[in-house]
Design a protein around this motif. Structure first.
Motif, PDB file in Angstrom:
ATOM      1  N   THR A  70       0.978  -1.207   0.428  1.00 34.76           N
ATOM      2  CA  THR A  70       0.277  -0.066  -0.204  1.00 34.76           C
ATOM      3  C   THR A  70       0.868   1.602   0.318  1.00 34.76           C
ATOM      4  O   THR A  70       2.222   1.311   0.300  1.00 34.76           O
ATOM      5  CB  THR A  70      -0.779   0.442   1.291  1.00 34.76           C
ATOM      6  OG1 THR A  70       0.092  -0.134   2.106  1.00 34.76           O
ATOM      7  CG2 THR A  70      -2.092  -1.382   1.208  1.00 34.76           C
ATOM      8  N   VAL A  71       0.195   2.200  -0.221  1.00 37.64           N
ATOM      9  CA  VAL A  71       0.515   3.679   0.156  1.00 37.64           C
ATOM     10  C   VAL A  71       0.073   4.233   0.704  1.00 37.64           C
ATOM     11  O   VAL A  71      -1.339   4.461   0.872  1.00 37.64           O
ATOM     12  CB  VAL A  71       0.726   4.251  -1.693  1.00 37.64           C
ATOM     13  CG1 VAL A  71       1.450   5.760  -1.884  1.00 37.64           C
ATOM     14  CG2 VAL A  71       1.268   3.708  -2.455  1.00 37.64           C
ATOM     15  N   VAL A  72       1.088   4.979   1.557  1.00 36.87           N
ATOM     16  CA  VAL A  72       0.233   6.289   2.802  1.00 36.87           C
ATOM     17  C   VAL A  72       1.258   7.129   2.201  1.00 36.87           C
ATOM     18  O   VAL A  72       2.577   7.131   2.757  1.00 36.87           O
ATOM     19  CB  VAL A  72       0.156   5.171   4.461  1.00 36.87           C
ATOM     20  CG1 VAL A  72       0.228   3.758   3.965  1.00 36.87           C
ATOM     21  CG2 VAL A  72       2.125   4.864   4.033  1.00 36.87           C
ATOM     22  N   GLY A  73       0.824   8.206   3.442  1.00 36.33           N
ATOM     23  CA  GLY A  73       1.193   9.644   3.969  1.00 36.33           C
ATOM     24  C   GLY A  73       2.021   9.364   5.030  1.00 36.33           C
ATOM     25  O   GLY A  73       2.098   8.119   5.490  1.00 36.33           O
ATOM     26  N   PRO A  74       2.843  10.430   5.725  1.00 39.75           N
ATOM     27  CA  PRO A  74       3.878  10.338   6.810  1.00 39.75           C
ATOM     28  C   PRO A  74       2.975   9.887   7.859  1.00 39.75           C
ATOM     29  O   PRO A  74       3.646   9.123   8.213  1.00 39.75           O
ATOM     30  CB  PRO A  74       4.452  11.541   6.407  1.00 39.75           C
ATOM     31  CG  PRO A  74       3.793  12.224   5.635  1.00 39.75           C
ATOM     32  CD  PRO A  74       2.890  11.550   4.765  1.00 39.75           C
ATOM     33  N   HIS A  75       1.855  10.706   8.204  1.00 36.60           N
ATOM     34  CA  HIS A  75       1.261  10.322   9.486  1.00 36.60           C
ATOM     35  C   HIS A  75       0.705   9.170   9.704  1.00 36.60           C
ATOM     36  O   HIS A  75       0.510   8.480  10.269  1.00 36.60           O
ATOM     37  CB  HIS A  75       0.395  11.121   9.712  1.00 36.60           C
ATOM     38  CG  HIS A  75      -0.180  11.091  11.137  1.00 36.60           C
ATOM     39  ND1 HIS A  75      -0.168  11.808  12.522  1.00 36.60           N
ATOM     40  CD2 HIS A  75      -1.275  10.436  11.446  1.00 36.60           C
ATOM     41  CE1 HIS A  75      -0.684  11.553  13.545  1.00 36.60           C
ATOM     42  NE2 HIS A  75      -1.807  10.781  12.642  1.00 36.60           N
ATOM     43  N   THR A  76       0.164   8.314   8.900  1.00 37.12           N
ATOM     44  CA  THR A  76      -0.174   6.909   8.763  1.00 37.12           C
ATOM     45  C   THR A  76       0.862   5.857   8.818  1.00 37.12           C
ATOM     46  O   THR A  76       0.840   4.942   9.917  1.00 37.12           O
ATOM     47  CB  THR A  76      -0.891   6.524   7.709  1.00 37.12           C
ATOM     48  OG1 THR A  76      -1.820   7.172   7.174  1.00 37.12           O
ATOM     49  CG2 THR A  76      -1.677   4.936   7.661  1.00 37.12           C
ATOM     50  N   LEU A  77       1.982   6.517   8.004  1.00 37.76           N
ATOM     51  CA  LEU A  77       3.114   5.461   8.689  1.00 37.76           C
ATOM     52  C   LEU A  77       3.970   5.019   9.940  1.00 37.76           C
ATOM     53  O   LEU A  77       3.806   4.305  10.689  1.00 37.76           O
ATOM     54  CB  LEU A  77       4.434   6.403   7.430  1.00 37.76           C
ATOM     55  CG  LEU A  77       5.608   4.931   7.881  1.00 37.76           C
ATOM     56  CD1 LEU A  77       5.405   3.249   7.032  1.00 37.76           C
ATOM     57  CD2 LEU A  77       6.892   5.533   6.678  1.00 37.76           C
ATOM     58  N   LEU A  78       3.218   6.123  11.045  1.00 40.32           N
ATOM     59  CA  LEU A  78       3.574   6.539  11.782  1.00 40.32           C
ATOM     60  C   LEU A  78       3.759   4.947  12.534  1.00 40.32           C
ATOM     61  O   LEU A  78       3.907   4.163  13.959  1.00 40.32           O
ATOM     62  CB  LEU A  78       4.069   7.449  12.737  1.00 40.32           C
ATOM     63  CG  LEU A  78       4.066   8.962  12.130  1.00 40.32           C
ATOM     64  CD1 LEU A  78       3.647   9.836  13.217  1.00 40.32           C
ATOM     65  CD2 LEU A  78       5.650   8.514  12.253  1.00 40.32           C
ATOM     66  N   ASN A  79       2.422   4.563  12.533  1.00 42.62           N
ATOM     67  CA  ASN A  79       1.312   3.549  13.178  1.00 42.62           C
ATOM     68  C   ASN A  79       2.101   2.218  13.407  1.00 42.62           C
ATOM     69  O   ASN A  79       1.831   1.276  13.628  1.00 42.62           O
ATOM     70  CB  ASN A  79       0.130   4.002  13.327  1.00 42.62           C
ATOM     71  CG  ASN A  79      -0.928   4.809  13.644  1.00 42.62           C
ATOM     72  OD1 ASN A  79      -0.857   4.993  14.625  1.00 42.62           O
ATOM     73  ND2 ASN A  79      -0.918   5.390  12.518  1.00 42.62           N
ATOM     74  N   TYR A  80       3.137   1.927  11.750  1.00 45.33           N
ATOM     75  CA  TYR A  80       3.872   1.024  11.622  1.00 45.33           C
ATOM     76  C   TYR A  80       4.853   0.718  11.971  1.00 45.33           C
ATOM     77  O   TYR A  80       6.120  -0.336  11.636  1.00 45.33           O
ATOM     78  CB  TYR A  80       3.995   0.220   9.711  1.00 45.33           C
ATOM     79  CG  TYR A  80       1.861   0.767   9.620  1.00 45.33           C
ATOM     80  CD1 TYR A  80       1.626  -0.452   9.648  1.00 45.33           C
ATOM     81  CD2 TYR A  80       1.439   1.849   9.146  1.00 45.33           C
ATOM     82  CE1 TYR A  80       0.114  -1.202   9.876  1.00 45.33           C
ATOM     83  CE2 TYR A  80       0.026   1.714   8.599  1.00 45.33           C
ATOM     84  CZ  TYR A  80      -0.778   0.500   8.853  1.00 45.33           C
ATOM     85  OH  TYR A  80      -1.719   0.746   8.249  1.00 45.33           O
ATOM     86  N   GLU A  81       5.952   1.753  13.003  1.00 44.17           N
ATOM     87  CA  GLU A  81       7.167   1.487  12.950  1.00 44.17           C
ATOM     88  C   GLU A  81       6.865   1.795  14.968  1.00 44.17           C
ATOM     89  O   GLU A  81       6.368   2.091  15.428  1.00 44.17           O
ATOM     90  CB  GLU A  81       8.044   2.827  12.585  1.00 44.17           C
ATOM     91  CG  GLU A  81       8.216   3.616  11.954  1.00 44.17           C
ATOM     92  CD  GLU A  81       8.494   2.237  10.629  1.00 44.17           C
ATOM     93  OE1 GLU A  81       8.806   1.025  10.780  1.00 44.17           O
ATOM     94  OE2 GLU A  81       7.728   2.452   9.634  1.00 44.17           O
TER      95      GLU A  81
END
Length: 416
Positions: A287-298
């Motif tokens: 998937t392609v995500v925005g930077p804020h959404t990506l935080l939830n996978y770190e």
């Protein structure tokens, strides 16, 4: 990366990948001023970009998951509510649906029935803790180790009326299951909230409708203090509700036609299985995500945000083999390599993949948020123009080959 929990768990599956030839030849000659990537040792990894057309859409198969990922950009992370809640807990998909509700919402059979009846379209969860523990999700939830925890679950329904009915029925089903031991827990600032807790157990669950949205919370505090629980819930609503007010609403019809890869980021991401769409409720990869959404996978919100901000990240894509970031410009991308900008702790420098410019590899000993919890793990970072690629492995040679393949894939993807 591998279980960097965004970077890492996402990659560890590739360790069981099917075998391809041991050393591949890269197609495509060099452009002026660049290396000939056909000379790189890419091992078994393919470097031909996926043909994801500009007009590719989620359609009826993936519309809910893609729409939920868009919703993630407007879901607060717990550290925005309370600065100490920086640990991201265990890795699991952050999107959820009417067919597969979030675990922190309540008993899945109860929640599924309500969600389907009132047309839950999108759901996204963000959770954070101030300790290394997480919610134990058996019967009434609790934290195995004293500390503060917060799960924020935002759902979008077809209409405000459906959201209101869903919030009420979520609560009735959840409270009904535990009514012999639980008690209602009013939140004074938000009187329409449906909340309950179990005296003697420091957790509270709440549901609040707001327009077409329902925001559910699972809250834990170090002691069974109802005032502390309701105060943290109030603070969470103080942060989350304005984000929903400012959001551009996406309908279910909109979601069907959202572009899957509008900036050709996913097609640039190492993807040996050639998956072009999300895999469904089992994970949020491809998937392609925005930077804020990506935080939830770190694993750590603060560390991840510092890295993304330093790189000027505008969007990202991840598969089970790599994470690719689109940064502000080539200079920002190179900073990831020179400054070792990762989402986890820094490692020790080891050999880079031969012939690959703008690359670095790091070694981690023991648990470092990458791979399994024993032995050595390796993370490689490559930069190409405005893109950064992260790959990981339990073996250095494999990590180097992945890095070379990711660089070659970048070079083979310059059609914009």
């Amino acid at each position: 990366m591998t279980t960097m929990r965004g970077l890492a768990v996402l990659i560890i599956a590739i360790l069981t990948a099917v075998s391809l030839s041991s050393c591949s030849v890269v197609s495509g000659g060099p452009t002026a001023g660049e290396i000939d990537v056909r000379t790189l040792n890419i091992g078994k990894y393919p470097v031909k970009p996926l043909d994801i057309n500009n007009d590719a859409e989620p359609g009826m198969l993936s519309w809910s998951q893609v729409g939920s990922l868009r919703l993630g950009e407007d879901v607060a992370t717990p550290d925005q509510v309370s600065p100490g809640l920086v640990s991201n807990g265990d890795y699991h998909p952050r999107t959820f649906s009417a067919q597969s509700p979030a675990k922190d919402l309540g008993d899945s059979s109860d929640m599924q029935s309500v969600a389907q009846r009132h047309r839950l379209m999108f759901g996204f969860e963000s959770e954070g803790y101030d300790t290394d523990t997480i919610f134990a999700r058996y019967d009434w939830p609790y934290m195995a180790q004293n500390g503060t925890g917060l799960s924020i679950m935002v759902m979008q329904f077809g209409s405000p009326a459906e959201a209101s009915a869903a919030a009420t029925e979520f609560y009735e089903a959840d409270f009904g299951r535990y009514q012999d031991q639980n008690q209602p827990a009013p939140i004074a600032k938000y009187p329409d909230t449906h909340a309950h807790w179990r005296p003697g157990t420091p957790t509270l669950r709440s549901f609040l409708a707001h327009g077409p949205y329902v925001t559910a919370l699972l809250v834990a505090t170090p002691t069974a203090d109802l005032t502390a629980l309701t105060m943290l819930a109030q603070q969470a609503y103080d942060v989350q509700l304005p984000k929903l007010d400012a959001r551009n609403l996406i309908t279910d019809e909109d979601a069907v036609h959202l572009p899957l890869d509008p900036d050709h980021i996913l097609s640039r991401t190492l993807n040996p299985y050639a998956f072009e769409m999300p895999l469904g409720s089992s994970n949020d990869q491809n998937t392609v995500v925005g930077p804020h959404t990506l935080l939830n996978y770190e694993p750590n919100f603060v560390r991840a945000k510092q890295t993304l901000d330093a790189l000027g990240v505008t969007s990202a894509a991840f598969t089970d083999s790599a994470l690719v970031l689109r940064t502000a410009d080539p200079n920002h991308a190179r900073k990831a390599v020179t400054d070792h900008l990762t989402m986890a702790v820094d490692g020790s420098v080891v050999d880079v993949p031969p012939g690959v410019p703008d690359a670095t590899c790091l070694q981690y000993t023991g648990w470092a948020g990458i791979g399994s919890d024993d032995g050595f793990k390796f993370l490689c970072i490559v930069a190409y123009r405005q893109y950064v690629g992260y790959v990981a492995s339990l073996q250095l040679t494999d990590a180097q080959q992945k890095a070379a393949a990711q660089y070659a894939l970048f070079a083979n993807s310059q059609w914009e």
